[in-house]
Design a protein around this motif. Structure first.
Motif, PDB file in Angstrom:
ATOM      1  N   GLN A 123     -11.304  -2.704  21.164  1.00 32.59           N
ATOM      2  CA  GLN A 123     -12.306  -2.751  19.289  1.00 32.59           C
ATOM      3  C   GLN A 123     -12.627  -0.849  19.305  1.00 32.59           C
ATOM      4  OE1 GLN A 123     -13.043  -3.765  22.254  1.00 32.59           O
ATOM      5  NE2 GLN A 123     -14.879  -2.980  23.383  1.00 32.59           N
ATOM      6  N   GLU A 124     -12.351  -0.284  20.009  1.00 34.67           N
ATOM      7  CA  GLU A 124     -13.113   1.294  19.919  1.00 34.67           C
ATOM      8  C   GLU A 124     -11.791   2.354  18.709  1.00 34.67           C
ATOM      9  OE1 GLU A 124     -15.986   1.986  20.381  1.00 34.67           O
ATOM     10  OE2 GLU A 124     -17.159   0.540  21.359  1.00 34.67           O
ATOM     11  N   GLU A 125     -11.946   3.005  18.961  1.00 38.64           N
ATOM     12  CA  GLU A 125     -11.459   3.856  18.182  1.00 38.64           C
ATOM     13  C   GLU A 125     -11.577   5.315  19.035  1.00 38.64           C
ATOM     14  OE1 GLU A 125     -12.004   4.151  14.179  1.00 38.64           O
ATOM     15  OE2 GLU A 125     -12.425   2.009  13.592  1.00 38.64           O
ATOM     16  N   GLY A 126      -9.926   6.413  18.857  1.00 39.68           N
ATOM     17  CA  GLY A 126      -9.963   7.817  19.213  1.00 39.68           C
ATOM     18  C   GLY A 126     -10.341   7.586  20.525  1.00 39.68           C
ATOM     19  N   ILE A 127     -10.345   8.337  21.526  1.00 36.62           N
ATOM     20  CA  ILE A 127     -10.989   8.991  22.317  1.00 36.62           C
ATOM     21  C   ILE A 127     -12.545   7.714  23.334  1.00 36.62           C
ATOM     22  CG2 ILE A 127     -13.149  10.407  22.469  1.00 36.62           C
ATOM     23  CD1 ILE A 127      -9.696  10.460  24.383  1.00 36.62           C
ATOM     24  N   ASN A 128     -13.229   6.898  22.374  1.00 36.31           N
ATOM     25  CA  ASN A 128     -13.713   5.898  22.665  1.00 36.31           C
ATOM     26  C   ASN A 128     -12.325   4.504  22.883  1.00 36.31           C
ATOM     27  OD1 ASN A 128     -15.804   7.414  22.383  1.00 36.31           O
ATOM     28  ND2 ASN A 128     -16.637   6.554  20.263  1.00 36.31           N
ATOM     29  N   ALA A 186     -11.238  17.758  34.782  1.00 39.20           N
ATOM     30  CA  ALA A 186      -9.456  18.161  35.155  1.00 39.20           C
ATOM     31  C   ALA A 186      -8.115  18.045  34.594  1.00 39.20           C
ATOM     32  CB  ALA A 186     -10.040  16.376  35.954  1.00 39.20           C
ATOM     33  N   VAL A 187      -8.345  17.793  33.289  1.00 36.41           N
ATOM     34  CA  VAL A 187      -7.562  18.258  32.918  1.00 36.41           C
ATOM     35  C   VAL A 187      -7.755  18.382  31.431  1.00 36.41           C
ATOM     36  CG1 VAL A 187      -5.770  16.445  33.899  1.00 36.41           C
ATOM     37  CG2 VAL A 187      -6.332  15.676  32.577  1.00 36.41           C
ATOM     38  N   SER A 188      -6.385  18.908  31.193  1.00 33.88           N
ATOM     39  CA  SER A 188      -6.782  18.937  29.265  1.00 33.88           C
ATOM     40  C   SER A 188      -7.355  17.877  28.623  1.00 33.88           C
ATOM     41  CB  SER A 188      -6.224  19.781  28.405  1.00 33.88           C
ATOM     42  OG  SER A 188      -4.867  18.915  28.334  1.00 33.88           O
ATOM     43  N   LYS A 189      -7.467  17.953  26.937  1.00 32.84           N
ATOM     44  CA  LYS A 189      -7.761  16.480  26.116  1.00 32.84           C
ATOM     45  C   LYS A 189      -5.925  16.376  26.379  1.00 32.84           C
ATOM     46  CE  LYS A 189      -9.376  14.965  22.707  1.00 32.84           C
ATOM     47  NZ  LYS A 189     -10.237  14.824  21.042  1.00 32.84           N
ATOM     48  N   ASP A 190      -5.170  17.203  25.661  1.00 28.83           N
ATOM     49  CA  ASP A 190      -3.562  16.953  25.448  1.00 28.83           C
ATOM     50  C   ASP A 190      -2.845  15.782  27.138  1.00 28.83           C
ATOM     51  OD1 ASP A 190      -4.077  17.329  22.678  1.00 28.83           O
ATOM     52  OD2 ASP A 190      -3.159  19.464  23.128  1.00 28.83           O
ATOM     53  N   VAL A 191      -3.175  16.466  28.072  1.00 34.42           N
ATOM     54  CA  VAL A 191      -3.132  15.826  29.581  1.00 34.42           C
ATOM     55  C   VAL A 191      -3.626  14.643  29.391  1.00 34.42           C
ATOM     56  CG1 VAL A 191      -2.541  16.185  31.474  1.00 34.42           C
ATOM     57  CG2 VAL A 191      -2.023  18.074  30.394  1.00 34.42           C
ATOM     58  N   PHE A 192      -5.033  14.213  29.373  1.00 29.88           N
ATOM     59  CA  PHE A 192      -5.589  13.200  29.398  1.00 29.88           C
ATOM     60  C   PHE A 192      -4.614  11.849  28.695  1.00 29.88           C
ATOM     61  CE2 PHE A 192      -8.855  10.168  28.367  1.00 29.88           C
ATOM     62  CZ  PHE A 192      -8.911   9.047  29.789  1.00 29.88           C
ATOM     63  N   ILE A 193      -4.942  12.432  27.562  1.00 25.75           N
ATOM     64  CA  ILE A 193      -4.539  11.557  26.369  1.00 25.75           C
ATOM     65  C   ILE A 193      -3.069  11.297  26.258  1.00 25.75           C
ATOM     66  CG2 ILE A 193      -3.702  10.878  23.714  1.00 25.75           C
ATOM     67  CD1 ILE A 193      -6.130  12.522  23.417  1.00 25.75           C
ATOM     68  N   GLN A 226      -1.351  10.978  29.232  1.00 18.94           N
ATOM     69  CA  GLN A 226      -1.501  10.087  30.980  1.00 18.94           C
ATOM     70  C   GLN A 226      -2.233   8.627  30.312  1.00 18.94           C
ATOM     71  OE1 GLN A 226      -3.905  12.465  33.205  1.00 18.94           O
ATOM     72  NE2 GLN A 226      -2.094  13.558  34.378  1.00 18.94           N
ATOM     73  N   GLN A 227      -3.330   8.650  29.819  1.00 21.40           N
ATOM     74  CA  GLN A 227      -2.989   7.135  29.381  1.00 21.40           C
ATOM     75  C   GLN A 227      -2.850   6.152  28.060  1.00 21.40           C
ATOM     76  OE1 GLN A 227      -6.532   6.370  31.368  1.00 21.40           O
ATOM     77  NE2 GLN A 227      -6.042   7.782  32.147  1.00 21.40           N
ATOM     78  N   THR A 228      -2.741   7.295  27.657  1.00 21.82           N
ATOM     79  CA  THR A 228      -1.849   6.417  26.779  1.00 21.82           C
ATOM     80  C   THR A 228      -0.115   5.726  27.585  1.00 21.82           C
ATOM     81  OG1 THR A 228      -0.224   8.398  25.183  1.00 21.82           O
ATOM     82  CG2 THR A 228      -3.005   7.242  24.026  1.00 21.82           C
ATOM     83  N   ARG A 229       0.397   6.535  27.760  1.00 23.28           N
ATOM     84  CA  ARG A 229       1.417   6.887  28.685  1.00 23.28           C
ATOM     85  C   ARG A 229       1.444   4.942  29.510  1.00 23.28           C
ATOM     86  NH1 ARG A 229       6.703   8.350  29.593  1.00 23.28           N
ATOM     87  NH2 ARG A 229       7.770   7.437  31.343  1.00 23.28           N
ATOM     88  N   SER A 230       0.014   4.994  30.448  1.00 24.93           N
ATOM     89  CA  SER A 230      -0.221   4.187  30.830  1.00 24.93           C
ATOM     90  C   SER A 230       0.012   2.538  29.950  1.00 24.93           C
ATOM     91  CB  SER A 230      -1.612   4.218  31.378  1.00 24.93           C
ATOM     92  OG  SER A 230      -2.214   3.436  32.633  1.00 24.93           O
ATOM     93  N   VAL A 231      -0.447   2.905  28.868  1.00 26.82           N
ATOM     94  CA  VAL A 231      -1.330   1.813  28.263  1.00 26.82           C
ATOM     95  C   VAL A 231      -0.166   0.931  27.673  1.00 26.82           C
ATOM     96  CG1 VAL A 231      -2.048   0.864  26.204  1.00 26.82           C
ATOM     97  CG2 VAL A 231      -3.520   2.395  26.884  1.00 26.82           C
ATOM     98  N   THR A 232       0.891   2.169  27.588  1.00 28.35           N
ATOM     99  CA  THR A 232       2.607   1.623  26.999  1.00 28.35           C
ATOM    100  C   THR A 232       3.205   1.140  28.091  1.00 28.35           C
ATOM    101  OG1 THR A 232       2.259   3.327  25.512  1.00 28.35           O
ATOM    102  CG2 THR A 232       4.895   2.505  25.633  1.00 28.35           C
ATOM    103  N   GLU A 233       3.225   1.493  28.975  1.00 23.63           N
ATOM    104  CA  GLU A 233       3.601   1.223  29.782  1.00 23.63           C
ATOM    105  C   GLU A 233       3.606  -0.268  30.683  1.00 23.63           C
ATOM    106  OE1 GLU A 233       3.574   3.711  33.175  1.00 23.63           O
ATOM    107  OE2 GLU A 233       5.354   4.788  32.368  1.00 23.63           O
TER     108      GLU A 233
END
Length: 148
Positions: A9-14, A86-93, A95-102
């Motif tokens: 229900q959120e947008e962006g990084i939220n 711990a990681v840059s914003k680009d790396v975080f996004i 990693q997380q979007t890959r996990s969601v996609t997988e």
């Protein structure tokens, strides 16, 4: 870094963080270095008057999730913890979007791929061309692996 929750229900990084966590992470990513809790509090003061204890609680939770790193600095009464992403914003996004996609592909396969293509067509037709090129490259790599 392990996957963290995803809020549809959120947008962006939220989608990955609560509102205070998001704001803290944006400040950390912008600073690109170590920050003291009081520095964070001072920067957040314009929006809300958070206590050091509240911020420390959130920072410790982010640390437990592996999203930020913590180090102690100073001695005795002057001892203060410092924090950084711990990681840059680009790396975080990434990693997380890959996990969601997988997870979506694993659980819903063909249906999710079909929906992704439909949404791409509606939102950004140019993205379809990029996906087509990526698929062609992936097929070539797989064909090359089979030939070996």
């Amino acid at each position: 870094m392990k996957p963290i929750g995803y809020r549809m229900q959120e947008e962006g990084i939220n989608r990955f963080f609560g509102s205070l966590e998001s704001r803290i992470m944006e400040l950390m990513w912008a600073s690109e270095g170590w920050m003291h809790v009081k520095q964070l509090r001072d920067q957040l003061q314009e929006e809300h008057n958070y206590s050091v204890n509240t911020l420390m609680t959130v920072l410790n939770r982010l640390g437990e999730k592996g999203i930020i790193e913590k180090q102690a600095g100073g001695r005795g009464r002057n001892k203060q913890a410092q924090f950084r992403a711990a990681v840059s914003k680009d790396v975080f996004i990434n990693q997380q979007t890959r996990s969601v996609t997988e997870g979506l592909i694993k659980d819903f396969g063909e249906v999710i791929v079909s929906h992704m293509i439909d949404v791409m067509e509606e939102v950004d037709p140019e993205l379809l061309r990029k996906v087509q090129q990526k698929l062609q490259d992936a097929i070539k790599r797989k064909d090359h692996e089979i030939e070996k």
